[in-house]
Design an enzyme around this catalytic site. Structure first.
Site, PDB file in Angstrom:
ATOM      1  N   HIS A  53       0.863  -1.180   0.000  1.00 35.52           N
ATOM      2  CA  HIS A  53       0.000   0.000   0.000  1.00 35.52           C
ATOM      3  C   HIS A  53       0.901   1.231   0.000  1.00 35.52           C
ATOM      4  CE1 HIS A  53      -4.161  -1.666   1.019  1.00 35.52           C
ATOM      5  NE2 HIS A  53      -3.396  -2.701   0.721  1.00 35.52           N
TER       6      HIS A  53
ATOM      7  N   CYS B  41      -7.863  -0.258   3.952  1.00 35.57           N
ATOM      8  CA  CYS B  41      -8.119  -1.307   4.928  1.00 35.57           C
ATOM      9  C   CYS B  41      -8.935  -0.728   6.070  1.00 35.57           C
ATOM     10  CB  CYS B  41      -6.811  -1.901   5.454  1.00 35.57           C
ATOM     11  SG  CYS B  41      -7.069  -3.162   6.725  1.00 35.57           S
TER      12      CYS B  41
END
Length: 302
Positions: free
Chosen positions: A209, A240
């Site tokens: 990420h 997330c």
């Protein structure tokens, strides 16, 4: 170490990229996204998630998505399957690969799936066995392998132990995931170097990420340790829900731009991926999240 000639890019936007969108995205849009990605040359698309709609309402139409996509020969269509109920639904929907997931952080494991790391591995044993017995590909993700929102630094030994467990379970691929995007290249080198001592590097993938803008550098570091599979999401879609401040996955356009500059083949049409990223961003009423994608699109329009 010399760099590879070919890298497999796993496109995760239809699942990991869209699962946290608050506005429900029409099934037809999801289907079109998968089809466009297939046509752009991806050999692996994470297309759906067979989880409880209570926890992830965006993925409630997984069966419909899998039924409506146009399957491109040679493309692997993956789906997340947290338990046997999810596995049976995914198998019935005709997925090619099931994805199970554990964490390298005890705190994250409890927050994410309400059990310890050891318990989570045990829970996935029947899913893994059923997938392999059915002739399906099996992939596992090691979440928070490079940092945890609750614990901070994560033990490299713990990452190695979880990856080894998944390898022993028979997984074809194991994702080493920087779930909250806190890693830097030095840490990536350390973690990947350690994991490749116990798991064949050809089975390992990097899932980064881009929270702190380090994902492309982290991919470069992973490449230098022998990793040849990476996950990405068009326009950097994703996040997330259990990781405060976590932004999207690394943008596919940025990854492809890097790999093209390194003369590494992916078999993917960069210009078409730029188009897909701009189309999907427009549908979500936001600017594109890829620097390479936005720059390429602007240059083309000039």
């Amino acid at each position: 170490m010399s760099l590879p000639q070919y890298v497999k890019v796993v496109e995760v936007s239809p699942r990991d990229g869209l699962q946290n969108e608050k506005m429900f995205i029409d099934t037809s849009i999801k289907v079109e996204l998968v089809n466009r990605l297939s046509n752009a040359g991806f050999v692996n698309v994470e297309a759906a998630s067979f989880v409880s709609p209570k926890w992830t309402p965006q993925m409630a139409d997984a069966t419909e998505v899998m039924a409506q996509i146009k399957r491109r020969p040679g493309t692997i269509y993956s789906a997340l399957t947290p338990n046997m109920k999810g596995f049976e639904a995914a198998k019935g929907a005709g997925v090619d690969e099931v994805v199970i997931f554990g964490a390298a952080s005890e705190s994250f494991s409890h927050k994410n799936i309400n059990c310890s790391i050891a318990e989570s591995i045990e829970r996935f044993e029947p899913v893994a066995q059923a997938a392999l017995a059915s002739g399906l590909r099996l992939r596992a993700a090691v979440s928070c392998a490079l940092g945890c929102p609750y614990e901070g630094a994560v033990s490299i030994d713990q990452v190695v132990a979880v990856a080894k467990k998944f390898d022993q379970m028979g997984c074809h691929e194991i994702d080493i995931a920087d779930t909250i995007g806190v890693a830097t290249p030095k840490l990536v080198t350390q973690v990947m170097s350690a994991v490749t001592q116990v798991v064949d590097p050809r089975k390992l993938s990097g899932h980064f990420h881009d929270t702190y803008g380090q994902a492309v550098g982290n991919i470069m570091a992973a490449l230098e340790t022998g990793i040849t599979i990476f996950h990405s999401s068009v326009s950097g879609l994703g996040g997330c829900p259990y990781a405060k401040g976590a932004t999207g996955n690394v943008a596919t356009e940025d990854v492809l731009y890097l790999l093209r500059g390194l003369n590494i083949d992916t078999g993917i049409d960069f210009d078409e991926v730029v188009n897909i990223g701009q189309w999907m961003s427009s549908h979500l009423n936001r600017a594109g999240g890829s620097r390479a994608g936005n720059a390429s699109f602007a240059k083309r329009a000039a």
